[in-house]
Design a protein around this motif. Structure first.
Motif, PDB file in Angstrom:
ATOM      1  N   ARG A   9       2.802   7.048  -1.113  1.00 14.07           N
ATOM      2  CA  ARG A   9       2.580   5.615  -0.963  1.00 14.07           C
ATOM      3  C   ARG A   9       3.468   4.852  -1.958  1.00 14.07           C
ATOM      4  NH1 ARG A   9      -2.503   4.189   1.065  1.00 14.07           N
ATOM      5  NH2 ARG A   9      -3.332   6.071   0.182  1.00 14.07           N
ATOM      6  N   TRP A  16       4.825  -8.607  -8.401  1.00 13.81           N
ATOM      7  CA  TRP A  16       4.199  -9.886  -8.058  1.00 13.81           C
ATOM      8  C   TRP A  16       4.177 -10.884  -9.205  1.00 13.81           C
ATOM      9  CZ3 TRP A  16       5.031  -9.594  -3.415  1.00 13.81           C
ATOM     10  CH2 TRP A  16       4.537  -8.624  -2.556  1.00 13.81           C
ATOM     11  N   GLY A  53      -3.463  -5.735   3.421  1.00 11.53           N
ATOM     12  CA  GLY A  53      -2.300  -5.485   2.558  1.00 11.53           C
ATOM     13  C   GLY A  53      -1.687  -6.814   2.150  1.00 11.53           C
ATOM     14  N   PHE A  73      -7.374  -8.234   1.641  1.00 11.05           N
ATOM     15  CA  PHE A  73      -7.562  -7.026   0.837  1.00 11.05           C
ATOM     16  C   PHE A  73      -6.267  -6.258   0.731  1.00 11.05           C
ATOM     17  CE2 PHE A  73      -8.791  -5.166   5.009  1.00 11.05           C
ATOM     18  CZ  PHE A  73      -8.170  -3.924   4.976  1.00 11.05           C
ATOM     19  N   GLY A 102      -9.163  -2.618  -1.291  1.00 12.67           N
ATOM     20  CA  GLY A 102      -9.629  -1.656  -0.308  1.00 12.67           C
ATOM     21  C   GLY A 102      -8.471  -1.168   0.520  1.00 12.67           C
ATOM     22  N   SER A 103      -8.729  -0.116   1.273  1.00 16.81           N
ATOM     23  CA  SER A 103      -7.674   0.481   2.090  1.00 16.81           C
ATOM     24  C   SER A 103      -8.019   0.386   3.565  1.00 16.81           C
ATOM     25  CB  SER A 103      -7.506   1.955   1.714  1.00 16.81           C
ATOM     26  OG  SER A 103      -6.691   2.591   2.671  1.00 16.81           O
ATOM     27  N   ILE A 104      -7.008   0.142   4.378  1.00 16.10           N
ATOM     28  CA  ILE A 104      -7.183   0.095   5.831  1.00 16.10           C
ATOM     29  C   ILE A 104      -7.554   1.483   6.371  1.00 16.10           C
ATOM     30  CG2 ILE A 104      -4.703   0.416   6.298  1.00 16.10           C
ATOM     31  CD1 ILE A 104      -7.208  -1.644   8.401  1.00 16.10           C
ATOM     32  N   LEU A 105      -7.368   2.503   5.551  1.00 22.31           N
ATOM     33  CA  LEU A 105      -7.724   3.857   5.993  1.00 22.31           C
ATOM     34  C   LEU A 105      -9.148   4.256   5.590  1.00 22.31           C
ATOM     35  CD1 LEU A 105      -4.401   5.701   5.061  1.00 22.31           C
ATOM     36  CD2 LEU A 105      -5.100   4.835   7.296  1.00 22.31           C
ATOM     37  N   TRP A 122       1.458  -7.611   7.501  1.00 27.25           N
ATOM     38  CA  TRP A 122       2.916  -7.733   7.522  1.00 27.25           C
ATOM     39  C   TRP A 122       3.534  -6.716   6.573  1.00 27.25           C
ATOM     40  CZ3 TRP A 122       5.362 -10.523  11.038  1.00 27.25           C
ATOM     41  CH2 TRP A 122       6.748 -10.692  10.895  1.00 27.25           C
ATOM     42  N   GLY A 123       4.265  -5.758   7.150  1.00 25.03           N
ATOM     43  CA  GLY A 123       4.969  -4.788   6.308  1.00 25.03           C
ATOM     44  C   GLY A 123       4.057  -3.845   5.558  1.00 25.03           C
ATOM     45  N   HIS A 127       3.253   1.964   5.434  1.00 25.36           N
ATOM     46  CA  HIS A 127       3.239   2.469   4.062  1.00 25.36           C
ATOM     47  C   HIS A 127       1.973   3.255   3.741  1.00 25.36           C
ATOM     48  CE1 HIS A 127       6.892   0.672   2.734  1.00 25.36           C
ATOM     49  NE2 HIS A 127       6.511  -0.544   3.037  1.00 25.36           N
ATOM     50  N   THR A 128       1.064   3.341   4.694  1.00 27.12           N
ATOM     51  CA  THR A 128      -0.214   3.971   4.398  1.00 27.12           C
ATOM     52  C   THR A 128      -0.132   5.491   4.448  1.00 27.12           C
ATOM     53  OG1 THR A 128      -0.820   3.923   6.731  1.00 27.12           O
ATOM     54  CG2 THR A 128      -1.523   2.040   5.388  1.00 27.12           C
TER      55      THR A 128
HETATM   56  C1  LIG Z   1       5.612  -4.714   1.586  1.00 28.83           C
HETATM   57  S1  LIG Z   1       4.061  -5.161   0.898  1.00 28.83           S
HETATM   58  C2  LIG Z   1       3.647  -6.495   2.019  1.00 28.83           C
HETATM   59  C3  LIG Z   1       2.725  -7.492   1.405  1.00 28.83           C
HETATM   60  C4  LIG Z   1       2.395  -8.714   2.246  1.00 28.83           C
HETATM   61  N1  LIG Z   1       1.737  -8.339   3.487  1.00 28.83           N
HETATM   62  C5  LIG Z   1       3.617  -9.549   2.510  1.00 28.83           C
HETATM   63  O1  LIG Z   1       4.035  -9.663   3.662  1.00 28.83           O
HETATM   64  O2  LIG Z   1       4.165 -10.084   1.564  1.00 28.83           O
HETATM   65  C6  LIG Z   1       2.958  -3.856   1.426  1.00 28.83           C
HETATM   66  C7  LIG Z   1       1.531  -3.983   0.889  1.00 28.83           C
HETATM   67  O3  LIG Z   1       0.711  -3.017   1.559  1.00 28.83           O
HETATM   68  C8  LIG Z   1      -0.248  -2.564   0.622  1.00 28.83           C
HETATM   69  N2  LIG Z   1      -0.842  -1.316   1.127  1.00 28.83           N
HETATM   70  C9  LIG Z   1      -0.274  -0.087   1.183  1.00 28.83           C
HETATM   71  N3  LIG Z   1      -1.144   0.811   1.689  1.00 28.83           N
HETATM   72  C10 LIG Z   1      -2.285   0.127   1.976  1.00 28.83           C
HETATM   73  C11 LIG Z   1      -3.549   0.494   2.526  1.00 28.83           C
HETATM   74  N4  LIG Z   1      -3.819   1.752   2.881  1.00 28.83           N
HETATM   75  N5  LIG Z   1      -4.488  -0.462   2.690  1.00 28.83           N
HETATM   76  C12 LIG Z   1      -4.241  -1.752   2.330  1.00 28.83           C
HETATM   77  N6  LIG Z   1      -3.067  -2.156   1.792  1.00 28.83           N
HETATM   78  C13 LIG Z   1      -2.094  -1.227   1.617  1.00 28.83           C
HETATM   79  C14 LIG Z   1       0.589  -2.412  -0.649  1.00 28.83           C
HETATM   80  O4  LIG Z   1      -0.232  -2.297  -1.787  1.00 28.83           O
HETATM   81  C15 LIG Z   1       1.425  -3.675  -0.602  1.00 28.83           C
HETATM   82  O5  LIG Z   1       0.793  -4.753  -1.263  1.00 28.83           O
END
Ligand SMILES: C[S@@+](CC[C@H](N)C(=O)[O-])C[C@H]1O[C@@H](n2cnc3c(N)ncnc32)[C@H](O)[C@@H]1O
Length: 173
Positions: A9, A16, A53, A73, A102-105, A122-123, A127-128
């Motif tokens: 990950r 930030w 995210g 979250f 929290g995590s989407i998983l 978004w984005g 990455h999960t």
């Molecule tokens: C590229 S950043 C995008 C942030 C925001 N959505 C934006 O567009 O500016 C990816 C974000 O996904 C989060 N992330 C990664 N794995 C995640 C998960 N399992 N659940 C929730 N968030 C997660 C990271 O911590 C990070 O803040």
């Protein structure tokens, strides 16, 4: 054997603080405009907006300014802190914006979420470490007739000069 999810990950949180120093009204208005144009609306009044995210929290802030009830979250503690900072700066004490880690998983974490009008991620989902699973969970949090609004990037590795972006705005029936 593939490495555990935790190891593959990416972490974004540390970036930030620089973002917070440079954020200005113009960038917030830009984020609002992009949400309005992508969702085809002029307001989000009366709508619930789930930001999966949330990262910096900029789009949560934009949705809040457009009138939505917002739930943000992120898996990463620094990102949660950044989103919290935006909330405190622009909407102190506002009960219609919730920010948490929290995590989407994490199915246990997701259990208490009711479906939202707009689910925005978004984005994030790629990455999960379990993109399709994450996508399925995100889609399950959209109300019937609501919108799932995602961007996925396909990293082609070191030799790749470009990142391809797959943007999807899906109206779920
Ligand atoms: C590229 S950043 C995008 C942030 C925001 N959505 C934006 O567009 O500016 C990816 C974000 O996904 C989060 N992330 C990664 N794995 C995640 C998960 N399992 N659940 C929730 N968030 C997660 C990271 O911590 C990070 O803040």
């Amino acid at each position: 054997m593939p490495p555990p999810i935790k190891d593959i990950r990416f972490s974004f949180g540390k970036n930030w603080s620089a973002f917070l120093e440079t954020l200005n009204e113009e960038r917030i208005v830009e984020a609002e405009s992009s949400l309005k144009s992508m969702l085809g609306v002029s307001t989000l009044a009366g709508k619930s907006f789930l930001d999966i995210g949330s990262g910096s929290g900029l789009f949560s802030l934009a949705a809040k300014r457009l009138g939505a009830t917002v739930h943000s979250f992120d898996y990463d503690a620094d990102s949660v802190a950044c989103t919290e900072t935006l909330k405190t700066r622009y909407f102190p004490g506002d009960l219609s914006w919730t920010v948490e880690q929290g995590s989407i998983l994490d199915l246990k974490f997701l259990e208490r979420f009711s479906p939202h009008d707009v689910v925005y991620s978004w984005g994030v989902l790629h990455h999960t470490g379990q993109m399709w699973n994450a996508l399925e969970q995100a889609a399950s949090l959209v109300k019937p007739g609501g919108a799932l609004f995602i961007a996925l990037y396909n990293d082609q590795g070191l030799r790749s000069k470009f990142w391809w972006v797959i943007k999807r705005f899906i109206l779920l029936k």
